[in-house]
Design a protein around this motif. Sequence first.
Motif, PDB file in Angstrom:
ATOM      1  N   TYR A 145     -24.974  20.542  -3.464  1.00  0.00           N
ATOM      2  CA  TYR A 145     -24.933  19.371  -4.344  1.00  0.00           C
ATOM      3  C   TYR A 145     -23.542  18.756  -4.250  1.00  0.00           C
ATOM      4  N   ASN A 200     -27.503  24.638  -9.923  1.00  0.00           N
ATOM      5  CA  ASN A 200     -28.760  25.101  -9.322  1.00  0.00           C
ATOM      6  C   ASN A 200     -29.940  24.246  -9.768  1.00  0.00           C
ATOM      7  N   ALA A 203     -29.792  21.062  -7.826  1.00  0.00           N
ATOM      8  CA  ALA A 203     -30.222  21.292  -6.439  1.00  0.00           C
ATOM      9  C   ALA A 203     -31.744  21.323  -6.351  1.00  0.00           C
ATOM     10  N   ALA A 204     -32.395  21.937  -7.348  1.00  0.00           N
ATOM     11  CA  ALA A 204     -33.854  21.979  -7.368  1.00  0.00           C
ATOM     12  C   ALA A 204     -34.440  20.579  -7.549  1.00  0.00           C
ATOM     13  N   HIS A 205     -33.832  19.777  -8.444  1.00  0.00           N
ATOM     14  CA  HIS A 205     -34.306  18.407  -8.642  1.00  0.00           C
ATOM     15  C   HIS A 205     -34.122  17.575  -7.365  1.00  0.00           C
ATOM     16  N   ILE A 206     -32.979  17.739  -6.701  1.00  0.00           N
ATOM     17  CA  ILE A 206     -32.704  16.974  -5.477  1.00  0.00           C
ATOM     18  C   ILE A 206     -33.706  17.334  -4.389  1.00  0.00           C
ATOM     19  N   ALA A 207     -34.007  18.623  -4.247  1.00  0.00           N
ATOM     20  CA  ALA A 207     -34.995  19.048  -3.258  1.00  0.00           C
ATOM     21  C   ALA A 207     -36.370  18.479  -3.592  1.00  0.00           C
ATOM     22  N   PHE A 208     -36.724  18.506  -4.870  1.00  0.00           N
ATOM     23  CA  PHE A 208     -38.030  17.988  -5.308  1.00  0.00           C
ATOM     24  C   PHE A 208     -38.141  16.493  -5.024  1.00  0.00           C
ATOM     25  N   ASP A 210     -36.673  14.869  -2.552  1.00  0.00           N
ATOM     26  CA  ASP A 210     -36.366  14.587  -1.146  1.00  0.00           C
ATOM     27  C   ASP A 210     -34.966  14.010  -0.966  1.00  0.00           C
ATOM     28  N   GLY A 211     -34.000  14.516  -1.731  1.00  0.00           N
ATOM     29  CA  GLY A 211     -32.612  14.106  -1.556  1.00  0.00           C
ATOM     30  C   GLY A 211     -32.197  12.881  -2.336  1.00  0.00           C
TER      31      GLY A 211
END
Length: 310
Positions: A145, A200, A203-208, A210-211
Amino acid sequence: MIPPLDGIIRVTDVFGTARGTYSHGGIDLGLTNDYVHRKPIRSPESAEVVALFDGGYPYGNAVAIKGASGVWRFMHMDEPPPVAVGQTVHAGAVLGLVGSTGNSTGPHLHMDVSPEGEIHDFKISGERVDPLKLYADAYATAVGYDSEVFRSQIAMESGWNPNVSSFADAEGVAQIIPRWHPAMRGKTFDPLASLDYAANLMAAHIAFRDGDYREALADYNTGRNSSGDFRNEGYQYAEIILRGKDVMATTSELELLRADRDRNHNQKLGALHHLGITIELLNRMDPAAFASDEDRDAHDEAQQYYHDPK
């Protein structure tokens, strides 16, 4: 980066507190639900011991180390540190025990850091920063992140005040609501646990998403399933945090890529539709009208592709 104390940490005096003619250049730490006296003090990172202080005024028994993040000092130890100048210590190594020596009114750990500093007679030359910001950088970097965005997010959430509460029952430096995050119940006022958890979570929200930082930050603020005016509040929150930052280009590029993807998809659907019409016309023609066997084979291949693009 390793927390300097084992247990649930509580900040007893924040960075920058006015103290007469000077401002507090570090943070003072204790423990929640535990007596801090003689608890081990741990090195936040691998480092070299660069200075010791002998137990007198004002630092008490104290040690300074220099690592990748800069020069760290740990003060008011109960007894002389069990390390020597020039010694290399690993992250998590015990540097001493919490005490109340020197200019101290009770057992606590004073910790400060200067990213560009040097140590001279146990004084630091170089600007000191809030140690929480370096922990935030480390936790964000560890999960991919952007650390600059994370710093802005925490400034927006709490102004780096680890002891603040909101009317919505959000608590601590990352403004975590315990009822929505049961893993953090009893820990929200521990700034290091909260920063690690928030990094963390982002990071999970960003992955969900798609960046997409804008969507991810809105998720942090208003929840993934928010909508309408409430979701717009999340977008306003995100835009304030992202304003003027390079990651805004990343967010814009994502939006452009998605628009380009949708446009290409529509063009492909249109081309496939016209291919189907052309094949239907050819199927109504007399096979003898084909100029050659190669033309007929090309028609058969196009028809097969139309029905099964694989």
